[in-house]
Design a protein around this motif. Structure first.
Motif, mmCIF file in Angstrom:
data_model
loop_
_atom_site.group_PDB
_atom_site.id
_atom_site.type_symbol
_atom_site.label_atom_id
_atom_site.label_comp_id
_atom_site.label_asym_id
_atom_site.label_seq_id
_atom_site.Cartn_x
_atom_site.Cartn_y
_atom_site.Cartn_z
ATOM 1 N N MET A 48 -22.284 -10.534 4.696
ATOM 2 C CA MET A 48 -22.966 -10.925 3.458
ATOM 3 C C MET A 48 -22.980 -12.449 3.292
ATOM 4 N N ASN A 51 -25.584 -13.696 5.598
ATOM 5 C CA ASN A 51 -26.932 -13.317 5.178
ATOM 6 C C ASN A 51 -27.405 -14.105 3.965
ATOM 7 N N VAL A 52 -26.509 -14.351 3.011
ATOM 8 C CA VAL A 52 -26.889 -15.117 1.815
ATOM 9 C C VAL A 52 -27.096 -16.592 2.186
ATOM 10 N N VAL A 151 -21.382 -18.141 -2.372
ATOM 11 C CA VAL A 151 -20.794 -16.841 -1.995
ATOM 12 C C VAL A 151 -19.504 -16.997 -1.193
ATOM 13 N N SER B 24 -25.591 -6.888 2.876
ATOM 14 C CA SER B 24 -26.933 -7.451 2.683
ATOM 15 C C SER B 24 -26.893 -8.781 1.936
ATOM 16 N N LYS B 25 -28.050 -9.439 1.860
ATOM 17 C CA LYS B 25 -28.117 -10.731 1.179
ATOM 18 C C LYS B 25 -28.177 -10.603 -0.348
ATOM 19 N N ASP B 26 -28.244 -9.372 -0.863
ATOM 20 C CA ASP B 26 -28.205 -9.193 -2.321
ATOM 21 C C ASP B 26 -26.814 -9.573 -2.834
ATOM 22 N N PRO B 27 -26.773 -10.300 -3.958
ATOM 23 C CA PRO B 27 -25.456 -10.755 -4.435
ATOM 24 C C PRO B 27 -24.555 -9.626 -4.930
ATOM 25 N N THR B 28 -25.135 -8.540 -5.422
ATOM 26 C CA THR B 28 -24.315 -7.384 -5.820
ATOM 27 C C THR B 28 -24.776 -6.140 -5.062
#
Lengths: 215, 215
Positions: A48, A51-52, A151, B24-28
């Protein structure tokens, strides 16, 4: 709900159901499965962070580094997720071996052989888990050093999860190794584990401190 | 798959899907959700030690103690599981506050108020998580001392999971507290957290050592 005796399906079940089964009096899923899941969560959090960070301002020069870290953390996540089923299978095999008949000399010999073979597997699976968690911890340093600041705390959570997973897996090696008659195998496993845990303890503390400083 | 923006459903999704979303790149879901799940896993393992010990030879005199521990660990498990959704909601609220318009003075004031209120919540949720994990760690000592030897390692995994969860939750307090304008609130939160983490570190090490000795 998943079918009893279907270890492969554990990670396909919901988190709520998994927690219910973990809390129940059934021996599996138990600490070994929890360890593998924590390791997989640690690897997922490192992915993550990568990815972010992708495409974020200030992370451009670290892009190749973070792509490489992500490829490795995803491979580790797959392996650690698969270990949930392997842990349950190893435990069930060992329990089945202990239940084999032991009336005749032949039965006793067959049972002892089955127990020893299962004990080896029940030592190898958590040792492999600890080994993979050590890799996740090494990757968490690279993610913590180069990842996007927004992040970066997730690298700190990832390293904490991977370290808890390694310590948890270690307990299963400590349980099974003393009963192994193949002492050379047992001593090799314990020596490798000691090396892994010593470096994991130091490295996870260092990465957590690094993350806190960057917050 | 669960619907995006449906935090309450996260623990209803499969472990495989949760890990995919974590990576994934989603924060949550992110580190905060992972922390709450690790805490819930820790509590579930303490319950398991109590449930397996029930009726086991040698555990008769510890029965009332283990029943009490189990009731408490199950309550903590429910609270920590619910915190997964609370963490996501708190994070989403904070992100929404940052996106509010800031053209006029009135808008700026409304935005600042919304950010501060969200920051308080995003500090309180992980602080509550750390507080509950400290309780899980305290219970793990009682389970580790009185539980059936055959599952005692699960108390060691439980304490490791709860400690990783507490450390992970702490990072979210460290991130949000400095931006709080209500300094009295922020300082109180940080002081409480410091006390929690100091005792968690010492106690989790002691319980892990106790479990290793009993293996």
């Amino acid at each position: 709900m998943i079918e009893p005796g279907s270890p492969a399906a554990i990670t396909g079940t919901s988190i709520d159901d998994f927690l219910d089964r973990l809390a129940s009096k059934d021996p599996t899923p138990g600490g070994g499965s929890a360890a593998a899941i924590m390791g997989a969560m640690g690897a997922a959090l490192i992915s993550m962070v990568c990815n972010v960070s992708h495409g974020k301002k200030g992370c451009e020069s670290a892009e190749p580094e973070l792509l490489e870290v992500c490829a490795q953390s995803e491979a580790l996540r797959r392996r650690l997720t698969a270990m949930v089923a392997e842990d349950v299978a190893a435990f069930d095999e060992l329990m089945a071996a202990y239940k084999l008949p032991k009336e005749t000399d032949e039965e006793k010999q067959r049972r002892s052989h089955a127990i020893q073979s299962s004990l080896k597997r029940a030592t190898e699976v958590p040792l492999a888990c600890a080994r993979d968690c050590a890799e996740v911890i090494r990757l968490s340093r690279r993610a913590g050093e180069h990842g996007y600041l927004g992040v970066i705390s997730d690298a700190g959570v990832g390293v904490s999860a991977a370290y808890a997973a390694a310590r948890s897996a270690a307990l299963n090696v400590y349980i099974n190794a003393p009963s192994l008659k193949d002492r050379a195998f047992a001593e090799r496993a314990l020596a490798e584990l000691e090396g892994i845990m010593t470096s994991c303890t130091a490295e996870s503390e260092a990465v957590y401190a690094l993350v806190r400083e960057r917050l």
